[in-house]
Write a protein that holds these residues in place. Structure first.
Motif, mmCIF file in Angstrom:
data_model
loop_
_atom_site.group_PDB
_atom_site.id
_atom_site.type_symbol
_atom_site.label_atom_id
_atom_site.label_comp_id
_atom_site.label_asym_id
_atom_site.label_seq_id
_atom_site.Cartn_x
_atom_site.Cartn_y
_atom_site.Cartn_z
ATOM 1 N N GLY A 172 0.693 -1.416 -0.187
ATOM 2 C CA GLY A 172 0.011 -0.066 0.191
ATOM 3 C C GLY A 172 0.793 1.361 -0.151
ATOM 4 N N ILE A 173 1.901 1.171 0.788
ATOM 5 C CA ILE A 173 2.848 2.317 0.980
ATOM 6 C C ILE A 173 3.481 2.565 -0.721
ATOM 7 C CG2 ILE A 173 5.171 3.311 1.583
ATOM 8 C CD1 ILE A 173 4.522 1.687 4.168
ATOM 9 N N TRP A 174 3.912 1.410 -1.387
ATOM 10 C CA TRP A 174 4.388 1.654 -2.681
ATOM 11 C C TRP A 174 3.149 2.156 -3.410
ATOM 12 C CZ3 TRP A 174 2.611 -1.815 -6.753
ATOM 13 C CH2 TRP A 174 3.552 -1.337 -7.829
ATOM 14 N N ALA A 175 2.119 1.709 -3.632
ATOM 15 C CA ALA A 175 1.134 1.969 -4.506
ATOM 16 C C ALA A 175 0.574 3.379 -4.110
ATOM 17 C CB ALA A 175 0.093 0.860 -4.631
ATOM 18 N N ARG A 176 0.301 3.712 -3.016
ATOM 19 C CA ARG A 176 -0.554 5.031 -2.746
ATOM 20 C C ARG A 176 0.481 6.274 -2.352
ATOM 21 N NH1 ARG A 176 -5.108 2.889 1.347
ATOM 22 N NH2 ARG A 176 -5.849 5.239 1.095
ATOM 23 N N ILE A 177 1.685 5.843 -1.956
ATOM 24 C CA ILE A 177 2.678 7.257 -1.610
ATOM 25 C C ILE A 177 3.641 7.220 -2.562
ATOM 26 C CG2 ILE A 177 4.075 7.752 0.369
ATOM 27 C CD1 ILE A 177 2.060 6.672 2.318
ATOM 28 N N MET A 178 4.381 6.214 -2.711
ATOM 29 C CA MET A 178 5.718 6.233 -3.558
ATOM 30 C C MET A 178 5.520 6.497 -4.989
ATOM 31 S SD MET A 178 7.825 5.830 -0.821
ATOM 32 C CE MET A 178 9.421 6.246 -1.869
ATOM 33 N N LEU A 179 4.466 5.664 -5.665
ATOM 34 C CA LEU A 179 4.055 5.764 -7.223
ATOM 35 C C LEU A 179 3.493 7.412 -7.490
ATOM 36 C CD1 LEU A 179 2.807 2.516 -8.308
ATOM 37 C CD2 LEU A 179 5.094 3.649 -8.560
ATOM 38 N N PRO A 180 2.821 7.676 -6.738
ATOM 39 C CA PRO A 180 2.268 9.198 -6.972
ATOM 40 C C PRO A 180 3.271 10.277 -6.670
ATOM 41 C CG PRO A 180 0.624 8.085 -5.522
ATOM 42 C CD PRO A 180 1.797 7.169 -5.494
ATOM 43 N N LEU A 181 4.272 9.926 -5.906
ATOM 44 C CA LEU A 181 4.986 11.167 -5.735
ATOM 45 C C LEU A 181 6.416 10.861 -6.697
ATOM 46 C CD1 LEU A 181 5.832 10.866 -1.798
ATOM 47 C CD2 LEU A 181 4.569 12.942 -3.016
ATOM 48 N N SER A 182 6.352 9.838 -7.362
ATOM 49 C CA SER A 182 7.374 9.769 -8.353
ATOM 50 C C SER A 182 7.154 9.820 -9.861
ATOM 51 C CB SER A 182 8.189 8.165 -8.231
ATOM 52 O OG SER A 182 6.999 7.217 -8.352
ATOM 53 N N LYS A 183 5.997 10.519 -10.128
ATOM 54 C CA LYS A 183 5.796 11.007 -11.458
ATOM 55 C C LYS A 183 6.776 11.423 -12.363
ATOM 56 C CE LYS A 183 0.780 11.454 -10.953
ATOM 57 N NZ LYS A 183 -0.316 12.299 -11.117
ATOM 58 N N PRO A 184 7.640 12.018 -11.914
ATOM 59 C CA PRO A 184 8.755 12.704 -12.628
ATOM 60 C C PRO A 184 9.795 11.514 -13.040
ATOM 61 C CG PRO A 184 8.447 14.433 -11.123
ATOM 62 C CD PRO A 184 7.412 13.162 -10.780
ATOM 63 N N ALA A 185 9.985 10.854 -12.229
ATOM 64 C CA ALA A 185 11.139 9.669 -12.380
ATOM 65 C C ALA A 185 10.426 8.737 -13.024
ATOM 66 C CB ALA A 185 11.625 9.061 -11.016
ATOM 67 N N LEU A 186 9.196 8.375 -12.886
ATOM 68 C CA LEU A 186 8.402 7.237 -13.824
ATOM 69 C C LEU A 186 8.232 7.898 -15.139
ATOM 70 C CD1 LEU A 186 5.491 6.149 -11.429
ATOM 71 C CD2 LEU A 186 7.618 4.792 -12.271
ATOM 72 N N SER A 187 7.997 9.079 -15.388
ATOM 73 C CA SER A 187 8.011 9.658 -16.775
ATOM 74 C C SER A 187 9.437 9.442 -17.412
ATOM 75 C CB SER A 187 7.637 11.040 -16.637
ATOM 76 O OG SER A 187 6.149 11.044 -16.142
ATOM 77 N N THR A 188 10.183 9.857 -16.959
ATOM 78 C CA THR A 188 11.720 9.931 -17.657
ATOM 79 C C THR A 188 12.074 8.312 -17.711
ATOM 80 O OG1 THR A 188 12.610 11.965 -15.863
ATOM 81 C CG2 THR A 188 13.993 10.417 -17.144
ATOM 82 N N LEU A 189 11.755 7.452 -17.102
ATOM 83 C CA LEU A 189 12.011 6.218 -17.245
ATOM 84 C C LEU A 189 11.100 5.582 -18.154
ATOM 85 C CD1 LEU A 189 13.564 3.292 -16.617
ATOM 86 C CD2 LEU A 189 11.802 2.804 -14.731
ATOM 87 N N THR A 190 9.810 5.905 -18.579
ATOM 88 C CA THR A 190 9.057 5.560 -19.555
ATOM 89 C C THR A 190 9.578 6.237 -20.895
ATOM 90 O OG1 THR A 190 7.157 5.798 -18.122
ATOM 91 C CG2 THR A 190 6.858 6.072 -20.586
ATOM 92 N N ILE A 191 10.162 7.335 -20.968
ATOM 93 C CA ILE A 191 10.606 7.621 -22.303
ATOM 94 C C ILE A 191 11.758 6.977 -22.634
ATOM 95 C CG2 ILE A 191 11.852 9.662 -23.156
ATOM 96 C CD1 ILE A 191 10.160 11.655 -21.615
ATOM 97 N N PHE A 192 12.718 6.758 -21.602
ATOM 98 C CA PHE A 192 13.927 6.069 -21.932
ATOM 99 C C PHE A 192 13.680 4.543 -22.524
ATOM 100 C CE2 PHE A 192 16.731 8.668 -18.843
ATOM 101 C CZ PHE A 192 16.918 9.691 -19.724
ATOM 102 N N THR A 193 12.637 3.890 -21.780
ATOM 103 C CA THR A 193 12.383 2.592 -22.057
ATOM 104 C C THR A 193 11.658 2.450 -23.454
ATOM 105 O OG1 THR A 193 12.175 2.052 -19.775
ATOM 106 C CG2 THR A 193 11.259 0.508 -21.250
ATOM 107 N N PHE A 194 10.719 3.440 -23.599
ATOM 108 C CA PHE A 194 9.792 3.174 -24.840
ATOM 109 C C PHE A 194 10.907 3.369 -25.866
ATOM 110 C CE2 PHE A 194 7.134 4.904 -28.138
ATOM 111 C CZ PHE A 194 5.993 3.949 -28.137
ATOM 112 N N VAL A 195 11.659 4.604 -25.979
ATOM 113 C CA VAL A 195 12.499 4.865 -27.050
ATOM 114 C C VAL A 195 13.181 3.763 -27.473
ATOM 115 C CG1 VAL A 195 14.151 6.380 -27.902
ATOM 116 C CG2 VAL A 195 12.294 7.217 -26.941
ATOM 117 N N ALA A 196 14.067 3.006 -26.322
ATOM 118 C CA ALA A 196 15.313 2.005 -26.375
ATOM 119 C C ALA A 196 14.223 0.917 -26.952
ATOM 120 C CB ALA A 196 15.569 1.554 -25.130
ATOM 121 N N THR A 197 13.008 0.639 -26.488
ATOM 122 C CA THR A 197 12.275 -0.765 -27.367
ATOM 123 C C THR A 197 11.908 -0.434 -28.476
ATOM 124 O OG1 THR A 197 11.552 -1.353 -24.970
ATOM 125 C CG2 THR A 197 10.589 -2.442 -26.976
#
Length: 267
Positions: A172-197
């Motif tokens: 619950g901590i991971w899903a309800r606290i950490m993920l919402p706070l990490s949108k910038p990092a998740l977006s950066t990883l999304t760009i890197f991963t999507f482009v690489a794949t």
């Protein structure tokens, strides 16, 4: 200050020139692509190139396969990287630092050094010539874990402790606290991963043999025959292939910039 702007403009121009040349060449005949002096704006644009690419090869199927792999791999990497990063950042267990360093050390090993054992493993599992082989091999990312862990390190531990006191589980901590706070990092990883794949060529070339399973990067190679290459069609297909990448970047650039700014403030 003026010199800085001049250098920035020159750098941007140098990065954009190959794309401008690609767009210009996509509207030319083969004999005009490498003509000298360079004609940046074709006198007679050949718009038929953008229609021929759909009939000369199954481009629609290739784009679908590439999008399918890119989306699935990106989602899996976001889940596995963020979940593992939470464990390495906020949980305490024996050997945590040793395991983390060992996992991150794999970044230094080039894929070419172990792609043969991976291929043998996939063949033994009967996954050759399937998209599942590529998905399984790319679903985990040491770089993604490292980047997410560095971001999670900036989240106060007291926030997690308070959530535990309130009875929230680690999931619950991971899903309800950490993920919402990490949108910038998740977006950066999304760009890197999507482009690489999306741009991956060697992986699909090794594992995929059926035409109906191939990706767009392999499809571009079909315009090259033994004795000639249709460069106009290659450039037209390349223009089409970068559109999804541009869309993903533009959609996530706000969070991407936020992530860079936040990292700068913390540093």
């Amino acid at each position: 200050m003026v010199l800085v702007y001049i250098l920035l403009f020159a750098t941007v121009l140098a990065m954009l020139v190959p794309y401008i040349w690609m767009l210009s060449s996509s509207l030319k005949l083969n004999k005009d692509v490498f003509s000298f002096p360079m004609q940046w704006i074709p006198a007679n644009p050949r718009w038929e190139n953008f229609t021929d690419i759909w009939t000369r090869i199954p481009l629609g199927r290739f784009i679908f396969n590439t999008a399918k792999l890119s989306i699935i791999v990106t989602i899996l990497q976001l889940l596995t990287s963020s979940f593992a990063a939470y464990a390495f950042s906020k949980l305490h267990f024996r050997g945590k630092n040793f395991i983390f360093l060992g996992y991150i050390a794999t970044i230094a090993i080039p894929w070419q050094a172990y792609m043969v054992p991976q291929f043998i493993l996939m063949r033994y599992m009967g996954l050759n010539n399937t998209h599942l082989a590529i998905i399984l091999l790319q679903a985990f990312s040491a770089f993604g874990v490292f980047m997410m862990r560095q971001f999670y390190q900036g989240v106060p531990d007291e926030l997690c402790e308070a959530a535990r006191i309130d009875g929230l589980s680690e999931y619950g901590i991971w899903a309800r606290i950490m993920l919402p706070l990490s949108k910038p990092a998740l977006s950066t990883l999304t760009i890197f991963t999507f482009v690489a794949t999306w741009n991956d060529f060697l992986g699909p070339m090794i594992y995929l043999t059926d035409t109906k399973l191939k990706t767009i990067q392999i499809g571009l190679r079909m315009f090259i025959s033994q004795y000639s290459a249709e460069y106009g069609l290659i450039m037209a297909a390349s223009v089409v292939s970068i559109i999804p990448v541009v869309i993903v970047f533009l959609a996530l650039q706000k969070y991407f910039v936020q992530g860079v700014a936040a990292s700068g403030i913390k540093g």
